[in-house]
Write an enzyme that holds these catalytic residues in place. Structure first.
Site, PDB file in Angstrom:
ATOM      1  N   LYS A   1       0.889  -0.579  -0.319  1.00 46.33           N
ATOM      2  CA  LYS A   1       0.088  -0.215  -0.049  1.00 46.33           C
ATOM      3  C   LYS A   1       0.605   1.336  -0.433  1.00 46.33           C
ATOM      4  O   LYS A   1       1.699   1.291   0.259  1.00 46.33           O
ATOM      5  CB  LYS A   1      -1.535   0.479   0.781  1.00 46.33           C
TER       6      LYS A   1
HETATM    7  P1  NAD Z   1     -12.972   8.418  -2.587  1.00 45.24           P
HETATM    8  O1  NAD Z   1     -11.834   9.621  -2.033  1.00 45.24           O
HETATM    9  O2  NAD Z   1     -13.532   8.285  -3.681  1.00 45.24           O
HETATM   10  O3  NAD Z   1     -13.916   8.392  -1.558  1.00 45.24           O
HETATM   11  C1  NAD Z   1     -13.966   9.041  -0.179  1.00 45.24           C
HETATM   12  C2  NAD Z   1     -15.413   9.534   0.595  1.00 45.24           C
HETATM   13  O4  NAD Z   1     -15.598   9.305   1.363  1.00 45.24           O
HETATM   14  C3  NAD Z   1     -15.897  11.273  -0.560  1.00 45.24           C
HETATM   15  O5  NAD Z   1     -16.949  11.307  -0.939  1.00 45.24           O
HETATM   16  C4  NAD Z   1     -15.371  11.303   0.748  1.00 45.24           C
HETATM   17  O6  NAD Z   1     -16.216  13.132   0.999  1.00 45.24           O
HETATM   18  C5  NAD Z   1     -15.790  11.712   1.676  1.00 45.24           C
HETATM   19  N1  NAD Z   1     -15.006  11.017   3.666  1.00 45.24           N
HETATM   20  C6  NAD Z   1     -14.025  11.648   3.626  1.00 45.24           C
HETATM   21  N2  NAD Z   1     -13.984  12.178   5.016  1.00 45.24           N
HETATM   22  C7  NAD Z   1     -15.455  11.103   5.551  1.00 45.24           C
HETATM   23  C8  NAD Z   1     -16.314  11.611   7.094  1.00 45.24           C
HETATM   24  N3  NAD Z   1     -15.493  11.769   7.714  1.00 45.24           N
HETATM   25  N4  NAD Z   1     -17.052  11.344   6.622  1.00 45.24           N
HETATM   26  C9  NAD Z   1     -18.024  11.157   6.232  1.00 45.24           C
HETATM   27  N5  NAD Z   1     -17.299  11.166   4.555  1.00 45.24           N
HETATM   28  C10 NAD Z   1     -15.937  11.135   4.533  1.00 45.24           C
HETATM   29  O7  NAD Z   1     -12.223   7.093  -1.875  1.00 45.24           O
HETATM   30  P2  NAD Z   1     -12.706   5.674  -2.717  1.00 45.24           P
HETATM   31  O8  NAD Z   1     -11.934   5.287  -3.302  1.00 45.24           O
HETATM   32  O9  NAD Z   1     -14.174   5.238  -2.473  1.00 45.24           O
HETATM   33  O10 NAD Z   1     -12.613   5.249  -1.071  1.00 45.24           O
HETATM   34  C11 NAD Z   1     -12.973   4.184   0.334  1.00 45.24           C
HETATM   35  C12 NAD Z   1     -12.499   3.378   1.341  1.00 45.24           C
HETATM   36  O11 NAD Z   1     -12.553   2.445   0.657  1.00 45.24           O
HETATM   37  C13 NAD Z   1     -11.566   4.112   1.583  1.00 45.24           C
HETATM   38  O12 NAD Z   1     -11.534   3.071   2.779  1.00 45.24           O
HETATM   39  C14 NAD Z   1     -10.506   2.201   0.871  1.00 45.24           C
HETATM   40  O13 NAD Z   1      -8.597   2.321   1.447  1.00 45.24           O
HETATM   41  C15 NAD Z   1     -11.241   1.746   0.243  1.00 45.24           C
HETATM   42  N6  NAD Z   1     -11.431   1.152  -0.900  1.00 45.24           N
HETATM   43  C16 NAD Z   1     -11.030   1.662  -1.590  1.00 45.24           C
HETATM   44  C17 NAD Z   1     -10.730   0.504  -3.351  1.00 45.24           C
HETATM   45  C18 NAD Z   1     -10.762   1.589  -4.593  1.00 45.24           C
HETATM   46  O14 NAD Z   1     -11.097   0.772  -5.963  1.00 45.24           O
HETATM   47  N7  NAD Z   1     -10.959   2.760  -4.428  1.00 45.24           N
HETATM   48  C19 NAD Z   1     -10.560  -0.562  -3.317  1.00 45.24           C
HETATM   49  C20 NAD Z   1     -10.847  -1.097  -2.090  1.00 45.24           C
HETATM   50  C21 NAD Z   1     -11.207  -0.640  -1.067  1.00 45.24           C
END
Ligand code: NAD
Length: 476
Positions: free
Chosen positions: A107
């Site tokens: 990561k």
């Molecule tokens: P992203 O940046 O696209 O979205 C995150 C969202 O959460 C945003 O809309 C942001 O405004 C919101 N956010 C931030 N702080 C917040 C808070 N305090 N309260 C409520 N909402 C809040 O990120 P993502 O890619 O969707 O990732 C989200 C989670 O999923 C992370 O834990 C990441 O590790 C996990 N994840 C992502 C992927 C991927 O393919 N993108 C894959 C596996 C896991």
């Protein structure tokens, strides 16, 4: 964002790991080898922006190299630190093993608020960060392959791929150095929505097992289920939008940075997403109540809670008040180890992160294979498949007319049946298959063993067994 008296994210992952290995028969040496993070590289680099040099801190952590390349996203957020990156790298090891993606776990993260910079500045910063990692083989198609995570998207992955290609002009497999790229830069159909799609497939598989649904105190299928989602970013938006449009779920709550929206009749997820894009937050969205302290909505009544933003949001301080009988961890580490204990006691069923959000790495695996084979999935066989199907349909129609049976195939069926699968359909099929098989492997352990009380412990047991087998085969 755990409470001060809470274990850190990495300690939480270790505690959950320890709980599972206590039920396994591994030698203590091997246990330790699997648990520890192999290496973490910290880089500090400067970029000249707006006339001054800005210094950034980034990390790339490699948890396990029992398989190579190692794989894991790159996160852009102010909260990024070594502990978090190591926890996320460990989860990647277990996640890849669970869904049989042939990678070790890694990561990366950059401590930055991406919203504070314009696109050109972000490109300069990303290229410089990528340069630092590439020259140390921490981005490389054979050794370490990043992907998007919080705060990054296909845009950053395209810059990274291009940076790698510039520095390795004769590497024919250069595009396989990173996944989650746009289609025109070597990406694959269906990657952007893959993690959210995987959450949907995970829930569909869960609801195929009435015994499991009953364990959560629920019944029936997804239709009409009340869902609260935290984080309407890549993962949360796609999961909520698909569950609403394709499975009949009612999205009653959406929690974002600037508060939460709540409407018991259901929210139009796409309209909320458009509102956020226009106004920078959920505040002011019509047709819903706005709750300034958004995290309170985690505690509202619903059938399914989908934390899809940050780690540690369900912790010692609020776990006992969580009413959802079923939590699916779309984010990594949203439930701390202490909260996990409280919720397990209460009988809450948790579909764990290492499984629930594995759709992203699964489709990343397909993208990496596509890049190495230099051909789009389905390109060779699609028309051949269509020709064979057409032969069968023509023959059936000929037989029917020869025998005077008067059978005709409905035009809708014929069109659908005759169409060969394109890349998107193949990706969805591969993802669906992966999510079903992985769930079945977890539930088999959950139900077969008296001493395994939850899906998370089952998931750890399945994945640690696979990692252990790899190490043993290597003679370590
Ligand atoms: P992203 O940046 O696209 O979205 C995150 C969202 O959460 C945003 O809309 C942001 O405004 C919101 N956010 C931030 N702080 C917040 C808070 N305090 N309260 C409520 N909402 C809040 O990120 P993502 O890619 O969707 O990732 C989200 C989670 O999923 C992370 O834990 C990441 O590790 C996990 N994840 C992502 C992927 C991927 O393919 N993108 C894959 C596996 C896991």
């Amino acid at each position: 964002m755990a409470e001060p008296n809470e274990t850190s994210f990495r300690e939480s992952v270790d505690l959950m790991f320890n709980r599972a290995v206590a039920l396994m028969d591994l030698s203590p040496g091997l246990e330790e080898k699997i648990r520890v993070c192999n290496s973490t590289y910290t880089v500090r680099f400067g970029v000249r922006l707006r006339g001054t040099i800005h210094t950034f801190t980034g990390y790339r952590s490699v948890h396990s190299e029992h398989m190579e390349p190692v794989k894991g996203g790159i996160r852009y957020a102010m909260g990024v630190n070594q502990d978090e990156v190591e926890a996320l790298a460990a989860l990647m090891t277990y996640k890849c093993a669970l869904v049989e993606a042939p990678f070790g776990g890694s990561k990366g993260g950059l401590r930055i608020d991406p919203r504070a910079y314009d696109e050109h500045e972000l490109e300069l910063i990303t290229r410089r960060f990528a340069y630092e990692l590439i020259k140390r083989d921490l981005i490389d198609p054979a050794q370490n392959v990043p992907a998007p995570d919080m705060g990054t998207s296909e845009r950053e992955m395209a810059w990274i791929a291009d940076q790698y290609a510039r520095m390795n002009t004769t590497d024919i497999n250069a595009r396989a150095c990173v996944t989650g790229k746009p289609l025109n830069a070597g990406g694959i159909a269906g990657r952007v929505e893959a993690t959210g799609r995987g959450v949907q497939y995970a829930l569909r598989e869960f609801f195929r097992h009435p015994e499991d649904v009953k364990a959560a105190g629920l019944s029936g299928d997804l239709d009409g289920k009340r869902v609260i989602v935290q984080g309407l970013g890549n993962v949360g938006y796609h999961a909520a939008s698909f569950l609403r449009a394709e499975d009949g779920c009612r999205i009653t709550g959406i929690i974002e940075r600037d508060g939460a929206l709540f409407n018991p009749d259901g929210l139009d997820v796409d309209a909320v997403r458009d509102w956020i894009a226009k106004h920078g937050g959920v505040k002011g969205f019509p047709d819903a109540g706005h709750i300034a302290h958004g995290a309170d909505v985690l505690e509202e009544e619903c059938d399914i809670l989908i934390p899809a933003a940050l780690e540690g949001v369900i912790n010692r301080s609020n776990a006992s008040r969580i009413k959802a009988p079923l939590i699916i961890e779309a984010a990594n580490g949203p439930v701390t180890a202490a909260a996990d204990d409280i919720l397990r006691e209460k009988g809450t069923v948790i579909i764990p992160d290492m499984y629930a959000n594995a759709g992203g790495v699964t489709v990343s695996y397909f993208e990496w294979v596509k890049n190495l084979s230099h051909i789009r999935f389905g390109r060779m066989q699609r028309r051949a498949e269509e020709a064979r199907t057409l032969m069968l349909v023509n023959e059936l129609e000929r037989l029917s007319s020869d025998k005077g049976l008067g059978w005709t195939l409905s035009p809708g069926f014929k069109d659908k049946y005759l169409r060969g699968a394109d890349e998107l359909e193949l990706v969805r099929s591969g993802l669906d298959d992966t999510m079903r098989i992985a769930y079945q492997s977890m539930r088999a352990v959950w139900h077969a063993r008296e001493d395994v009380k939850d899906l998370r412990t089952a998931a750890y047991i399945v994945s640690i067994s696979k990692v252990a087998a790899s190490y043993q085969a290597k003679g370590i």
